[in-house]
Scaffold this active site. Structure first.
Site, PDB file in Angstrom:
ATOM      1  N   PRO A 178     -25.305  99.856  11.310  1.00  0.00           N
ATOM      2  CA  PRO A 178     -24.923  99.950  12.748  1.00  0.00           C
ATOM      3  C   PRO A 178     -23.733  99.717  13.106  1.00  0.00           C
ATOM      4  CG  PRO A 178     -26.807  98.636  11.805  1.00  0.00           C
ATOM      5  CD  PRO A 178     -26.234  99.504  10.285  1.00  0.00           C
ATOM      6  N   LYS A 185     -22.030  92.259  15.879  1.00  0.00           N
ATOM      7  CA  LYS A 185     -23.343  92.773  15.710  1.00  0.00           C
ATOM      8  C   LYS A 185     -24.787  92.489  15.737  1.00  0.00           C
ATOM      9  CE  LYS A 185     -21.786  94.799  12.068  1.00  0.00           C
ATOM     10  NZ  LYS A 185     -21.269  96.100  10.779  1.00  0.00           N
ATOM     11  N   HIS A 236     -41.751  99.270   4.677  1.00  0.00           N
ATOM     12  CA  HIS A 236     -40.507  98.580   5.084  1.00  0.00           C
ATOM     13  C   HIS A 236     -40.353  97.618   6.584  1.00  0.00           C
ATOM     14  CE1 HIS A 236     -38.566 100.436   1.162  1.00  0.00           C
ATOM     15  NE2 HIS A 236     -38.843 102.062   2.746  1.00  0.00           N
ATOM     16  N   ARG A 287     -33.053  97.787   2.140  1.00  0.00           N
ATOM     17  CA  ARG A 287     -32.888  96.937   1.577  1.00  0.00           C
ATOM     18  C   ARG A 287     -32.882  95.267   1.099  1.00  0.00           C
ATOM     19  NH1 ARG A 287     -27.257  99.565  -0.612  1.00  0.00           N
ATOM     20  NH2 ARG A 287     -27.510  98.313  -1.969  1.00  0.00           N
ATOM     21  N   ARG A 318     -11.432 100.164   2.222  1.00  0.00           N
ATOM     22  CA  ARG A 318     -12.313 101.371   2.364  1.00  0.00           C
ATOM     23  C   ARG A 318     -12.281 102.615   2.925  1.00  0.00           C
ATOM     24  NH1 ARG A 318     -16.769  98.953   5.621  1.00  0.00           N
ATOM     25  NH2 ARG A 318     -18.087 101.007   5.760  1.00  0.00           N
TER      26      ARG A 318
END
Ligand SMILES: [Zn+2]
Length: 302
Positions: A2, A68, A121, A139, A292
């Site tokens: 995100p 974030k 999860h 993860r 990237r």
């Protein structure tokens, strides 16, 4: 992962449900997630126990964000800093549906078919007086840390080296310009490092460069005053628009009719390598910049 618009959109959608509400109890299923923030975290059961003790029976008085990180403030002025990292997800399930809204979700995309809660999860569960907040993380790279105050979180190195918030009044053109002047390297790398302005990850960095007609692999020291202004204006258009649409990768409200739009539909370059530029028809170029995958139009962007 995100990006800022997704996190901000999630924060905004959670506010009406959990601000002012009491957490009756907390369940920590995976203590690692509340034991620190590095990649090699040692499970600390004492931290997990105090996490539960410190948050149970507290009222959430504020829900804010820095870059974030989502910051929960409690009625004793202590805070919980939540970072979703790669695959973290917060899902609030109110006891009673509000209109068509039965779940408020954000972060890692959730599929309706797997929206059973808790699921395998779901690692941290907050039992609110009006519903349940699940922290899911496939993860397990995310973290939720409790601090006795915001100052303590800052002293712990959270939010260090972070640049201006794109939505804040302090993010003015002059500050952006001064920040860029101090930098070396290419534009994409500088936008991704978050030290001048936060919130531009891989998606929005490419979109901003396209809107500003500047190639992401340009060295920042070669940017003209006019190009810097175009980049600044593009950030100010794209970030609020992406937040308004709930970000790119998520449907933050899982409405039965799927009516809510999202910014992915407005991507001009991200994820469109090899396709035609929507402005001039040239095939979009894919390269690696700032480490990237980067997509741009070699005709529209200089
Ligand atoms: Zn073009």
């Amino acid at each position: 992962m995100p990006e800022l618009p997704e996190v901000e959109s999630l924060r905004r959608s959670l506010v009406p449900y959990i601000q002012g509400k009491k957490i009756n109890s907390v369940e920590v299923i995976l203590p690692k997630l509340v034991s620190g923030r590095g990649t090699k975290r040692v499970v600390n059961q004492a931290m997990a126990d105090s996490f539960v003790n410190n948050i149970s029976r507290k009222i959430v008085t504020g829900l804010t964000r820095r870059a974030k990180n989502i910051i929960f403030t409690f009625d004793d002025n202590s805070v919980m800093v939540v970072h979703l990292k790669m695959t973290g997800q917060l899902v609030f399930k109110p006891f009673q549906a509000v209109g068509k809204v039965t779940l408020i979700s954000g972060g890692h995309p959730i599929e309706l078919s797997t929206s059973e809660l808790p699921n395998k999860h779901s690692y941290i569960i907050f039992y609110f007086e009006n519903g349940t907040l699940f922290y899911n993380d496939v993860r397990q790279f995310g973290y939720l840390l409790h601090f006795s105050s915001l100052e303590e979180a800052i002293n712990d190195g959270h939010f260090a080296k972070l640049g201006f918030e794109p939505l804040d009044d302090s993010f003015i053109l002059k500050n952006f310009e001064v920040g860029l002047k101090r930098k070396t390297g290419n534009l994409k790398k500088v936008l991704l490092d978050q030290e001048i302005v936060v919130g531009l990850g891989n998606i929005y960095a490419d979109e901003v460069c396209f809107m500003a007609k500047v190639r992401p692999n340009r060295l920042v020291k070669t940017l003209s005053k006019k190009e810097i202004k175009s980049l600044y204006e593009a950030i100010n258009k794209i970030i609020p628009r992406a937040i308004e649409l709930g970000g790119s990768s998520i449907a933050d409200y899982l409405l039965a009719d799927g009516s809510r739009g999202n910014y992915a539909r407005e991507h001009k370059v991200y994820g469109r390598a090899g396709k035609e530029c929507l402005v001039c028809g040239t095939i979009l170029t894919k390269t690696v910049s700032g480490g990237r995958t980067t997509v741009y139009c070699k005709k529209c962007q200089k």
